[in-house]
Design a protein around this motif. Structure first.
Motif, short mmCIF file in Angstrom:
data_model
loop_
_atom_site.label_atom_id
_atom_site.label_comp_id
_atom_site.label_asym_id
_atom_site.label_seq_id
_atom_site.Cartn_x
_atom_site.Cartn_y
_atom_site.Cartn_z
N ILE A 102 0.93 -1.17 0.00
CA ILE A 102 0.11 -0.28 0.01
C ILE A 102 1.00 1.14 -0.08
CG2 ILE A 102 -1.74 1.46 1.32
CD1 ILE A 102 -2.67 -1.16 2.59
N ASP A 103 0.66 2.18 -1.07
CA ASP A 103 1.72 3.18 -0.99
C ASP A 103 1.04 4.43 -1.58
OD1 ASP A 103 1.74 2.39 -3.89
OD2 ASP A 103 3.74 2.27 -3.81
N ASN A 104 1.46 5.64 -2.15
CA ASN A 104 0.70 6.64 -2.72
C ASN A 104 -0.25 7.13 -1.81
OD1 ASN A 104 2.66 6.58 -4.73
ND2 ASN A 104 1.23 5.41 -6.21
N VAL A 105 -0.17 7.14 -0.54
CA VAL A 105 -1.15 7.71 0.37
C VAL A 105 -1.34 9.02 0.49
CG1 VAL A 105 -1.90 7.57 2.79
CG2 VAL A 105 -0.92 5.57 1.66
N SER A 106 -2.47 9.69 0.26
CA SER A 106 -2.85 10.88 0.58
C SER A 106 -4.06 11.12 1.16
CB SER A 106 -2.64 11.82 -0.81
OG SER A 106 -3.81 11.17 -1.76
N ILE A 107 -4.32 12.33 1.72
CA ILE A 107 -5.68 12.69 2.45
C ILE A 107 -6.41 14.01 1.21
CG2 ILE A 107 -6.73 13.76 4.21
CD1 ILE A 107 -5.56 11.14 4.97
N ALA A 108 -7.37 13.77 1.06
CA ALA A 108 -8.23 14.69 0.04
C ALA A 108 -9.16 15.12 1.19
CB ALA A 108 -9.07 14.15 -0.92
N GLU A 109 -9.30 16.39 1.51
CA GLU A 109 -10.20 17.11 2.44
C GLU A 109 -10.74 18.29 1.81
OE1 GLU A 109 -9.80 18.83 6.85
OE2 GLU A 109 -7.97 18.29 5.95
N LYS A 110 -12.09 18.69 2.33
CA LYS A 110 -12.67 19.70 1.93
C LYS A 110 -13.83 19.89 2.85
CE LYS A 110 -16.54 18.25 -1.16
NZ LYS A 110 -17.09 18.45 -2.60
N GLU A 111 -14.27 21.28 3.06
CA GLU A 111 -15.46 21.72 3.59
C GLU A 111 -16.53 21.60 2.57
OE1 GLU A 111 -15.37 25.09 5.96
OE2 GLU A 111 -13.26 24.68 6.95
N ARG A 112 -17.54 21.26 2.88
CA ARG A 112 -18.86 21.16 1.90
C ARG A 112 -19.14 22.25 1.20
NH1 ARG A 112 -21.43 16.42 2.93
NH2 ARG A 112 -21.00 15.47 4.94
N GLY A 113 -19.20 22.37 -0.16
CA GLY A 113 -19.19 23.46 -0.95
C GLY A 113 -17.83 24.04 -1.38
N GLN A 114 -16.89 23.65 -0.99
CA GLN A 114 -15.44 24.09 -1.19
C GLN A 114 -14.63 23.12 -2.22
OE1 GLN A 114 -14.65 27.16 -0.13
NE2 GLN A 114 -16.89 27.22 0.85
N LYS A 115 -13.63 23.54 -2.58
CA LYS A 115 -12.73 22.63 -3.34
C LYS A 115 -11.81 21.75 -2.52
CE LYS A 115 -12.14 25.78 -7.13
NZ LYS A 115 -11.26 26.55 -8.19
N TRP A 116 -11.55 20.52 -3.22
CA TRP A 116 -10.67 19.56 -2.60
C TRP A 116 -9.22 19.94 -2.36
CZ3 TRP A 116 -12.48 15.50 -0.04
CH2 TRP A 116 -14.04 14.82 -0.72
N VAL A 117 -8.62 19.83 -1.07
CA VAL A 117 -7.32 19.97 -0.74
C VAL A 117 -6.57 18.56 -0.63
CG1 VAL A 117 -5.62 21.05 0.93
CG2 VAL A 117 -7.86 22.22 0.28
N ILE A 118 -5.67 18.37 -1.32
CA ILE A 118 -5.18 17.18 -1.29
C ILE A 118 -3.52 17.16 -0.62
CG2 ILE A 118 -4.01 15.09 -2.73
CD1 ILE A 118 -7.06 15.55 -3.32
N THR A 119 -3.53 16.45 0.67
CA THR A 119 -2.36 16.53 1.31
C THR A 119 -1.44 15.04 1.39
OG1 THR A 119 -3.36 17.92 2.66
CG2 THR A 119 -1.30 16.71 3.70
N PRO A 120 -0.47 14.94 0.58
CA PRO A 120 0.51 13.49 0.53
C PRO A 120 0.79 13.31 1.70
CG PRO A 120 1.70 15.31 -0.62
CD PRO A 120 0.53 16.08 0.14
N SER A 121 1.04 12.20 2.13
CA SER A 121 1.19 11.45 3.43
C SER A 121 2.84 12.13 3.97
CB SER A 121 1.55 10.04 3.15
OG SER A 121 2.63 9.60 2.50
N LYS A 122 3.77 12.54 3.04
CA LYS A 122 4.99 13.13 3.41
C LYS A 122 4.41 14.64 4.08
CE LYS A 122 9.16 13.16 1.24
NZ LYS A 122 9.90 13.21 0.28
N ASP A 123 3.42 15.27 3.49
CA ASP A 123 3.17 16.43 4.32
C ASP A 123 2.20 16.41 5.71
OD1 ASP A 123 4.74 17.84 2.22
OD2 ASP A 123 2.83 18.39 1.16
N ILE A 124 1.84 15.06 5.77
CA ILE A 124 0.90 15.12 7.19
C ILE A 124 1.97 14.94 8.24
CG2 ILE A 124 -0.25 13.47 8.13
CD1 ILE A 124 -1.67 12.50 5.62
#
Length: 171
Positions: A102-124
């Protein structure tokens, strides 16, 4: 006296995250040995298990021995926030078992009605160095990521290694 204090504080550190980190990235890999199951049967069971447990999958086959698929797990958040764990799962049948990654892990996060913000695992991991609520939230997130991946790996392993299929109920 110092040792007594450390001994008493040990239970507070026990529930810490155990996310697997390689070069500042979240990576889970390993090998599962199975007895009495040939490679073809392992491959067939793996296809079924991956289609069952990995949501939003797009299975890619490299011959009969390798399967790669992206996956998404929706994480728990308050209602105004949507947070998804994205990853890539690879399974390769070898001998009497299989290897997974399992690799290429990232978090996609947004507040409802907003745009997605992608955070790679390295930045977490950068947020873990900050003190206070940010570090605590990052620690909670890493614990949830680990829990989700361990549960996924366990479900897939159980489905592939299940030697005795469920019997049909007699009516």
């Amino acid at each position: 006296m110092r040792y007594l204090l450390l001994f008493l504080l040990f239970p507070l550190s026990a529930p810490c995250q155990t996310v697997h980190i390689v070069d500042d990235n979240i990576v889970y890999s390993g090998k599962v040995n199975l007895k009495d199951i040939d490679r073809h049967e392992i491959s067939m069971r793996a296809k079924k298990a991956l289609a069952t447990y990995i949501k939003h999958n797009d299975l890619h086959y490299d011959g009969d021995s390798s399967i790669t698929t992206p996956g998404i797990i929706i994480l728990s958040t308050p209602y105004p926030v949507i947070k998804k764990l994205r990853y890539q799962y690879t399974l390769v049948t070898v001998g009497n078992g299989y290897r997974y990654n399992i690799d290429n892990v990232s978090i996609a996060e947004k507040e409802r009605g907003q745009k997605w913000v992608i955070t790679p695992s390295k930045d977490i991991f950068k947020n873990i160095e900050v003190s206070g609520p940010t570090a605590m939230e990052t620690e909670r997130l890493l614990n949830e990521i680990d829990l989700q991946f361990q549960a996924l790996l366990d479900r897939i392993k159980n489905d592939i290694s299940n030697v005795y299929p469920l019997k049909k109920r007699s009516q």
